[in-house]
Scaffold this motif. Structure first.
Motif, short mmCIF file in Angstrom:
data_model
loop_
_atom_site.label_atom_id
_atom_site.label_comp_id
_atom_site.label_asym_id
_atom_site.label_seq_id
_atom_site.Cartn_x
_atom_site.Cartn_y
_atom_site.Cartn_z
N UNK A 162 -7.62 0.60 0.86
CA UNK A 162 -6.00 2.21 0.24
C UNK A 162 -6.41 3.69 0.61
N UNK A 163 -8.14 4.50 0.42
CA UNK A 163 -7.93 5.57 1.73
C UNK A 163 -6.86 6.04 3.07
N UNK A 164 -7.12 4.54 3.69
CA UNK A 164 -6.48 4.65 5.11
C UNK A 164 -5.22 3.88 4.93
N UNK A 165 -4.18 4.34 4.04
CA UNK A 165 -3.04 3.46 4.33
C UNK A 165 -2.45 4.69 4.58
N UNK A 166 -2.11 6.62 4.49
CA UNK A 166 -2.09 7.15 4.54
C UNK A 166 -2.93 8.07 5.98
N UNK A 167 -2.25 8.00 7.00
CA UNK A 167 -3.21 9.38 7.31
C UNK A 167 -4.25 8.63 9.02
N UNK A 168 -3.59 7.64 8.98
CA UNK A 168 -4.61 7.03 10.00
C UNK A 168 -3.27 6.08 11.19
N UNK A 169 -2.68 6.80 10.89
CA UNK A 169 -1.00 6.60 12.86
C UNK A 169 0.06 5.98 11.68
N UNK A 176 1.10 -1.53 5.70
CA UNK A 176 0.68 -1.50 4.66
C UNK A 176 1.40 -1.24 3.38
N UNK A 177 2.33 -0.51 3.79
CA UNK A 177 3.94 -0.51 3.01
C UNK A 177 4.84 -1.07 2.76
N UNK A 178 5.27 -1.82 4.81
CA UNK A 178 6.24 -2.53 4.68
C UNK A 178 5.47 -4.58 3.80
N UNK A 179 4.30 -4.59 3.87
CA UNK A 179 3.70 -5.40 3.89
C UNK A 179 3.97 -5.98 2.08
N UNK A 180 3.26 -4.78 1.65
CA UNK A 180 2.56 -4.71 0.33
C UNK A 180 3.28 -3.47 -0.73
#
Length: 290
Positions: A162-169, A176-180
């Motif tokens: 969850x904490x890798x959703x943003x800030x990792x490209x 993540x956002x498209x799928x979920x």
């Protein structure tokens, strides 16, 4: 008659329109037939491009290999894409080639007939089967999102923490956002704005159908273990958790599927309530809000 006039032949026995034509008409006056064709085409195109991008990420970055075809989130995305491709095709054919059945039989009219909305037959129960498919296509993205945000992320079993959703490209964020999130939003948009499919009956048949599909997927995950030697979800592995918890997870997954179905069913009911005044049921041909 204008090419954008939304006329639907009424099913006299049930005092309603065929489900295959309801998918071709938006219940909202502001969304005409040509606008609906555009919206459906754009949605289907987006889902196709995003699905290919998701599979590329799964294979190249997550390196899931064969497990890719057994992950529920991927299956949910594929079913949603398949539904929107069919719905877009039906809508285009219904608007631009509505009279192919009255024309001489040629290869062209045969293709048009194949791509057009089929006739609704009580003998084949094709209305019920398509309705279950419709609800599965719009329920499964919600189930996938709920599994990710409320089960996998809190227990730290998500493919992308969850904490890798943003800030990792941007690609990871999109994945993540498209799928979920976006796929679930598209499901709500479809049910509330694009489709005029009413809440279908019998309700028990739809609940049973979705539960069957949920348990069918559980069986598919065990085939995935045999093929790829890896479980999709840790709680399905009796070596990590006790068998009673494994069985409980089967029931829980089926229950979550039905809960998400009721959410979609409720959205359809809210839409029916909002658009009820727009229908004129005194005609043999009913003009819905475009």
């Amino acid at each position: 008659m204008s090419s954008s006039t939304a006329l639907l032949p009424k099913d006299r026995k049930k005092d309603d329109h065929p489900i295959f034509l309801r998918v071709c008409h938006s219940p909202w006056i502001s969304i005409g037939q040509k606008a609906l064709v555009g919206l459906r085409s754009l949605t289907a195109a987006y889902l196709l491009v995003s699905f290919l991008a998701l599979m590329k990420y799964e294979l190249e970055r997550n390196k899931t290999g064969l497990v890719t075809i057994f992950k529920f989130s991927n299956i949910a995305c594929f079913i949603q894409l398949l539904y929107h491709a069919i719905a877009a095709t039906y809508t285009v054919m219904h608007l631009y080639y509505p009279h192919h059945g009255s024309q001489p039989r040629t290869w062209k009219t045969r293709v048009q007939r194949f791509l057009s909305p089929p006739r609704q037959h009580s003998s084949t129960q094709n209305r019920t089967w398509f309705s279950i498919f419709y609800y599965a296509a719009n329920t499964f993205p919600l189930v996938s999102a709920a599994m990710h945000w409320f089960v996998l992320v809190p227990t730290k079993h998500a493919t992308i923490p969850g904490d890798h959703t943003f800030g990792h490209g941007w690609y990871t964020t999109f994945f993540v956002l498209d799928k979920y999130a976006i796929c679930a939003a598209i499901a709500f948009f479809e049910v509330f704005f694009l489709s005029s499919i009413k809440r279908q009956e019998p309700l028990g048949c739809h609940l049973a159908g979705l539960m069957f599909l949920a348990f069918l997927y559980i069986g598919w995950t065990y085939i995935g273990y045999v093929v790829a030697d890896k479980y999709v979800w840790w709680f399905l592995d009796h070596k990590q958790v006790k068998w009673e918890y494994v069985v409980a997870s089967w029931v829980g997954f089926a229950a979550l599927t039905d809960i998400c179905f009721f959410i979609i069913y409720g959205v359809a009911g809210l839409r029916e309530l909002c658009t009820k005044k727009g229908e004129h049921k005194s005609r043999g041909y009913q003009q819905l809000p475009q």
